[in-house]
Design a protein around this motif. Structure first.
Motif, mmCIF file in Angstrom:
data_model
loop_
_atom_site.group_PDB
_atom_site.id
_atom_site.type_symbol
_atom_site.label_atom_id
_atom_site.label_comp_id
_atom_site.label_asym_id
_atom_site.label_seq_id
_atom_site.Cartn_x
_atom_site.Cartn_y
_atom_site.Cartn_z
ATOM 1 N N PRO A 160 0.817 -1.219 0.000
ATOM 2 C CA PRO A 160 0.000 0.000 0.000
ATOM 3 C C PRO A 160 0.854 1.274 0.000
ATOM 4 O O PRO A 160 0.522 2.242 -0.678
ATOM 5 C CB PRO A 160 -0.805 -0.110 1.285
ATOM 6 N N SER A 161 1.987 1.288 0.725
ATOM 7 C CA SER A 161 2.790 2.517 0.768
ATOM 8 C C SER A 161 3.448 2.784 -0.586
ATOM 9 O O SER A 161 3.551 3.929 -1.014
ATOM 10 C CB SER A 161 3.838 2.439 1.879
ATOM 11 N N ARG A 215 2.153 1.801 -3.466
ATOM 12 C CA ARG A 215 1.055 2.231 -4.344
ATOM 13 C C ARG A 215 0.740 3.706 -4.115
ATOM 14 O O ARG A 215 0.536 4.456 -5.062
ATOM 15 C CB ARG A 215 -0.201 1.378 -4.071
ATOM 16 N N GLU A 216 0.720 4.117 -2.853
ATOM 17 C CA GLU A 216 0.430 5.517 -2.528
ATOM 18 C C GLU A 216 1.535 6.430 -3.068
ATOM 19 O O GLU A 216 1.262 7.496 -3.615
ATOM 20 C CB GLU A 216 0.274 5.677 -1.003
ATOM 21 N N ARG A 269 1.109 6.794 -6.742
ATOM 22 C CA ARG A 269 -0.060 7.622 -7.026
ATOM 23 C C ARG A 269 0.323 9.110 -6.892
ATOM 24 O O ARG A 269 -0.021 9.933 -7.749
ATOM 25 C CB ARG A 269 -1.154 7.239 -6.024
ATOM 26 N N SER A 328 -2.400 15.229 -1.461
ATOM 27 C CA SER A 328 -1.516 14.292 -0.790
ATOM 28 C C SER A 328 -2.326 13.422 0.167
ATOM 29 O O SER A 328 -1.850 12.423 0.671
ATOM 30 C CB SER A 328 -0.397 15.024 -0.060
#
Ligand SMILES: [Zn+2]
Length: 404
Positions: free
Chosen positions: A9-10, A12-13, A16, A391
């Motif tokens: 997830p980190s 992916r973030e 993004r 953000s």
């Protein structure tokens, strides 16, 4: 190594945010350009863009809505949801002040120019600029909460601390914390750079420097300065004063320059120096812009003076080519209207004086943005410096209007 959409997830973030930041800098663009800019794979970018479209953060964009100097039509153009963020640019010139407002798709919403008295001081400039910013926000019906920040440019050295150095063009500004004063005044974040640096950023983003890996913008006007953009980012050096090519010393027994050194390029080749030279020989007072205009009109003495200036500038540019091997040198500033009268001797000097491989690699061209380069660069500065507009979680945007 590159992360894929199935990463943690980190990761992916982080990917993004890189995509959002790239879109903020690129404006109306393509997935392929976002991939190039971020170094992410095209499939990763496509997946992230699809998710951002579902959230209303990214919208399809008609290529006709493109910012100045747009160039070719990108395939399936996309952009950030335009109204979700605004960038303000302010350009302080010797006799003008300009303010512009743009959205996240790089569309210019407002642009206003005002004549200013000669030698106006920092207090007068900041008062007028703050008033023009408020007027522009009002005219656009813009929400202050959406403003990412204000970019400002002025003709003089600007240190990283935000303090304006000694400027012959705006002498009343030396020692002022111009960015801090503007920030206090407007309650917004403010970034300040010198005019040549902003011209470089604008030409790299929307003008003759698009797509280059290393480019230099030369501002040839009352003074001579340069801005260096490497891999899409402005190179400021340790203290923010990189690019002071006008103070390359050509003759250590030459005239004392305003910087304290002798025989600087500016003492030979700036519009102010040429005007001084011709005023003496013609016996009439000429302003910096008069010489260029007369050269354009065919006056042989003015053409000769500009050709000599081109050769002198070429000597300093040849050294610059040897040092940083730029792909393109973009010539702007008021002297640029002389075109090839100035550029041909400049190119010739670079060809003679730079090492052959550096001379072969570089293309020396006129800027595309003219006198608006600095103002547009101030907007580009905000888009670069402000960090991704989102953000945190997705904003509450109305996706029904997000296809405008
Ligand atoms: Zn100097």
């Amino acid at each position: 190594m590159e992360e894929e959409p199935g990463g943690t997830p980190s990761l992916r973030e982080a990917s993004r945010l890189r995509v959002i930041q790239a879109l903020q800098i690129l404006g109306v663009t393509s997935r392929a350009d976002v991939a190039r800019h971020t170094g992410l794979s095209r499939s990763t970018v496509s997946t992230i863009v699809a998710a951002l479209q579902a959230e209303g953060i990214v919208v399809d964009r008609d290529p006709d809505g493109r910012f100045p100097g747009g160039g070719g039509r990108p395939p399936a153009p996309i952009a950030l949801y335009p109204a979700a963020g605004l960038a303000i640019g302010v350009d302080f010139g010797k006799r003008h002040l300009a303010v512009a407002l743009a959205d996240l798709s790089h569309e210019l919403l407002e642009e206003e120019w005002r004549e200013m008295p000669d030698d106006y001081d920092a207090a007068t400039g900041i008062d007028s600029a703050a008033e023009m910013v408020e007027l522009a926000l009002g005219a656009a019906g813009a929400d202050r909460e959406r403003v990412l920040g204000v970019g400002m440019g002025l003709p003089g050295p600007v240190h990283r601390s935000g303090v304006v150095g000694s400027s012959a063009i705006l002498p009343g500004w030396a020692g002022t914390h111009a960015a801090e004063r503007m920030s206090d005044r407007l309650g917004m974040e403010v970034w300040l750079r010198n005019d040549a640096n902003l011209g470089a950023l604008a030409e790299a983003t929307w003008g003759a420097g698009r797509g280059t890996s290393a480019m230099v913008y030369l501002k040839l006007a009352t003074g001579i300065g340069a801005g260096i953009v490497i891999d899409g980012r402005l190179f400021g050096g340790a203290g923010g004063t990189a690019g002071e090519i006008g103070h390359t010393s050509l003759d250590e027994t030459g005239d004392i320059c305003r910087c304290g050194s002798r025989g600087c390029l500016e003492t030979y080749a700036s519009a102010a120096a040429i005007a001084g030279l011709l005023s003496r020989s013609l016996g009439e007072p000429l302003g910096p812009d008069d010489v260029t205009q007369r050269a354009v009109d065919g006056d042989p003495g003015c053409r000769r003076a500009l050709a000599d200036a081109g050769r002198h500038i070429g000597a300093a540019v040849a050294d610059l080519c040897n040092l940083i091997n730029p792909e393109r040198i973009i010539v702007g500033g008021s002297m640029a209207i002389a075109g090839n009268v100035l550029l041909d001797p400049l190119r010739e000097a670079v060809g003679l004086r730079a090492i052959p491989s550096a001379a072969e690699d570089v293309e020396i061209v006129l800027g595309e943005l003219g006198e608006r380069a600095e103002l547009l660069g101030a907007i580009a500065l905000v888009l670069h410096e402000a960090g991704p507009a989102w953000s945190g979680p997705a904003p509450a945007v109305n996706t029904a209007t997000a296809t405008r």
